[in-house]
Scaffold this motif. Structure first.
Motif: not given
Length: 821
Positions: A115-119, A138-147, A163-168
């Motif tokens: 997703i980051g590369r697409r954006v 991305l929000t859901l992936i981050v939340q799941e990664a935190h869990r 990914a998070i960085v390149i997606s701003n």
């Protein structure tokens, strides 16, 4: 196909044949087959356009049957192959929400990476609905990664962070706090890409400068990179990204930077253009100056690629980097550059014979592609050549042409940097259209400009060889005065006060309210003044005619005594001249005595303007009868030298209009000498009748303020004072009176009468018998006089100008790890 990919056998012919077969049978493929096809192509780095297009169409119809692994590997493969199908990638991102519980940690990080590369790398995402899909995924992936943080491996965290960085996307704190611990456990097994991406992502979100922001990640990566050695650091992208990250975070030991320099030097021929510019940029940001083999290797690549392979970002960054590293082109070194390592010690200077050809190559490349430069590229390139002390009129002309039409899109600092560069390289003359546009921009947007942007822009207009911008100075004056009075610390600095005061004085703009605010600010922060600040502030107030501020001049004198012998001779000349214009001659005598209190100095260190200034002070001290104290004598050789310099500078403002006045004086029978040098005082007189000791001075525009044309400047007031002290009767004819007079003879007699001087001529009703000599137009006369005046004033450069580190991020690394299917 899957097997060949797993074995890393990129047989193009084989994959082309299989791709054709897949297209014919695609309708029979299930979800697993569709995934395996694109995954295999991505893994071996090949693409089959028809096969990919057919796979997209079939995948969209079969997407409900895709499991978590299919979704993750498919979106990863398309991103890895740079085949960005908005419909499919958005559809897979949307499916993430319902399947997230099935995703393992690798699926999470790979999906986020894609997703980051697409954006960041794909076509611009314009539709709000598509943006919302990616943001939600991305929000859901981050939340799941935190869990599931305890399950996440270092590689997963690195890929997710990247990914998070390149997606701003807003980076979560937990991610970069957890990374060092995970990385420490597996760094020995991590590949170079993971190590590079770990520090790259951390640096990109502003981390790495403390333990709370991921500094330990840099320590871990540094230790592992050093353990492996330069031979294991093979990929150019990894080398340049690692260097960038350590520079951005302010990390890295001498050993690490030496290793990066060694690795880059060995593989420089394999570097893409962006890798070259990124690496040089990183060493500049980190101020790593001791790697001459690397710099020469980059220079060789520039010479080969400047006009063909280097893009606008590369050309601008390389110029900026060379300037920031401290390279300069000495004016008398035949094109051989130097690098100042530390301070001003001579043995810290290293020659760089390759610098001249390198800058010429970069210039040629920039001239070819200047129209493609964005505002930051234009500003940085201009600033770099100014800092490098490399005058390149053709390059600056191209920059001016490219910048003027897009000036609206320049940020204040970019305008300030570019204006500074044109002034420092004496390139403003010939770029009047650009400067006129800049003046309008700053006047309209002055509230957007920070203190350094304002002061450096004012300095550039004042110091430039094409004096312009009176309206700009008038517009800025109340804003600067208000900020000085509000005691804003970023405005109330010694250099800011000195730069602004010097600029208004040199531009001859009358601003009494501003000078009051500057005087108050100077008195408040006087203990922080350096010798150069004392010199410039004293000179500026005197040149602006602000000579009635006894409290300020007394305080500056006391500060000078505290600083003692640190004044350079040129600075002393400025200060002494400024006190020569005060009403109290005793103040001038005390400053003259101070000049001789320190260690002996050589007058040959002074330029003509400084010597001329000292001659004027000497005249004031030796001719003013109110002087009662002792005046240290001036050595005879010095006195002759100073008087000769005064003669040279005083003769530089003649004009054809002045020749008209002389012509009329001759017509009425007033005999005289032109440009008479009074050997006794060193003063130069426009027209002098020596037997009667009567003179006529033609006052052109430089005698007055640009915005208050009937007010004499401090320089003009001092000259009139000196003429009075030397016993000459002087008649002053103003250029505007002369220009507007239809009867030039009558204009002359009125001027004599105004000053109470009898011309002692018989032909009082005389008329011109011959035509007047041709003179300049009024506009040309003003411009020529203003330009000539530049030679009569001391120069001053505020540090290195407004150079700045661009917030630039190089391209990210390749794909993260993945599972075969």
């Amino acid at each position: 196909m899957w097997a060949f990919a797993r074995l890393q056998i990129p047989d193009e012919r084989f994959f082309d044949l299989l791709g054709d077969m897949c297209v014919r049978k695609m309708e029979l493929f299930n979800a697993q087959n569709l995934t395996n096809v694109v995954w295999a192509y991505a893994t071996v780095g090949l693409r089959h356009e028809r096969c990919f297009a057919a796979t997209v169409a079939c995948s969209l119809r079969a997407l409900d049957g895709f499991n978590a692994q299919n979704l993750s590997n498919t979106i990863w493969a398309y991103a890895r192959s740079e085949f960005y199908s908005p419909n499919l990638i958005a559809a897979i991102a949307a499916r993430t929400a319902s399947k997230l519980h099935e995703f393992n940690c690798q699926n999470l990080s790979n999906t986020a990476w894609a997703i980051g590369r697409r954006v960041s790398e794909g076509p611009e995402v314009k539709h709000p609905a598509e943006k919302a899909v990616y943001h939600r995924a991305l929000t859901l992936i981050v939340q799941e990664a935190h869990r599931r943080l305890d399950e996440m491996e270092a590689q997963n965290l690195v890929s997710l962070g990247y990914a998070i960085v390149i997606s701003n996307f807003e980076a979560p704190d937990f991610l970069f706090r957890a990374l060092p611990e995970r990385l420490a456990k597996v760094c020995g097994r991590a590949n170079a890409q993971d190590l590079s991406n770990a520090v790259w992502a951390t640096a990109k979100v502003g981390g790495g400068n403390s333990d709370q922001t991921g500094a330990r990640t840099f320590f871990i990566v540094e230790e592992e990179v050093l353990r492996r050695g330069a031979a294991r650091l093979e990929n150019p992208q990894n080398i340049s990204n690692t260097a960038w990250a350590f520079a951005k975070a302010g990390q890295g030991s001498d050993g690490l930077w030496a290793l990066l320099a060694d690795a880059a030097t060995r593989r420089m021929s394999q570097f893409k253009a962006q890798n070259c510019s990124n690496t040089l940029y990183a060493f500049a940001v980190a101020q790593r100056k001791d790697h001459h083999a690397l710099f020469e290797a980059v220079s060789r690549e520039i010479l080969q690629r400047a006009e063909t392979d280097l893009g606008s970002q590369d050309l601008a960054n390389m110029s900026w980097a060379l300037a920031t590293l401290g390279f300069v082109m000495p004016e008398d070194d035949g094109g051989r550059g130097t690098l100042q390592k530390r301070g001003g010690v001579t043995n810290n200077v290293t020659t760089a014979p390759w610098l001249g050809p390198t800058l010429e190559a970069l210039s040629r490349g920039a001239q070819r592609s200047c129209r493609k430069f964005n505002p930051q590229h234009l500003a940085n390139t201009a600033w770099a050549y100014a800092k490098l002390n490399k005058r390149d009129p053709q390059l600056m002309e191209h920059i001016a042409r490219a910048a003027e039409p897009i000036l609206d899109s320049f940020k204040p600092q970019e305008i300030s940097n570019m204006t500074y560069a044109f002034a420092k390289t004496q390139s403003a003359r010939g770029s009047e259209f650009l400067f006129a546009s800049i003046a309008k921009q700053v006047t309209r947007r002055v509230e957007e400009f920070g203190p350094q942007d304002v002061s450096n822009t004012l300095w550039a207009f004042a110091a430039s060889d094409a004096p312009l911008g009176t309206d700009l100075f008038v517009a800025c004056a109340p804003i600067v005065a208000r900020n000085m009075r509000n005691q804003k610390m970023d405005w109330r600095t010694p250099q800011r006060v000195a730069t602004v005061a010097w600029s208004y004085a040199r531009a001859a703009v009358y601003a009494p309210d501003l000078f009051q605010a500057l005087a108050d600010a100077a008195l408040a922060i006087l203990d922080d003044f350096l010798a150069v600040d004392v010199s410039n502030v004293a000179w500026a107030f005197a040149a602006a005619g602000e000579t009635d501020r006894s409290d300020l001049y007394e305080a500056l004198f006391e500060r000078a005594r505290v600083l003692g012998a640190v004044f350079a001779p040129q600075e002393l000349a400025n200060v002494v001249w400024s006190y020569a214009g005060l009403d109290d001659p005793e103040a001038c005598r005390r400053m003259w005595c101070f000049m001789f209190e320190g260690p002996p100095w050589d007058p040959n260190q002074l330029d003509e303007v400084a010597k001329s200034q000292l001659q004027q002070a000497w005249l004031r001290l030796t001719r003013d009868s109110r002087i009662t104290g002792e005046v240290p004598p001036l050595p005879e050789a010095w006195r002759r030298d100073f008087a000769e310099s005064f003669k040279i500078t005083e003769k530089s403002l003649g004009s054809r209009t002045q020749d008209q006045v002389s012509f009329v004086l001759n017509e009425i029978g007033w005999s005289h000498s032109t440009e008479h040098y009074d050997s006794e005082s060193g003063l130069s007189l426009d027209m002098a009748q020596i037997p009667t000791k009567t003179a006529v001075e033609f006052d052109g525009p430089v005698h007055y303020f640009a915005n208050e044309p009937w007010m004499l400047t401090g320089r003009s007031k001092l000259k009139r004072r000196l003429l009075d002290l030397t016993g000459w009767e002087v008649v002053y004819i103003d250029y505007r009176d002369w220009d507007s007079a239809t009867d030039k003879v009558d204009c002359v007699f009125k001027a004599f009468a105004k000053h109470g001087v009898d011309p002692q001529v018989a032909q009082r009703d005389a008329h011109l018998t011959r035509a007047l000599p041709e003179a300049e137009s009024s506009a040309d006369f003003v411009q020529l006089q203003r330009y000539a005046q530049q030679r009569l004033m001391p120069t001053f450069t505020p540090g290195d100008g407004a150079g700045f580190v661009v917030d630039y991020t190089p391209g990210g690394g390749g794909a993260p790890g993945h599972y075969g299917v």
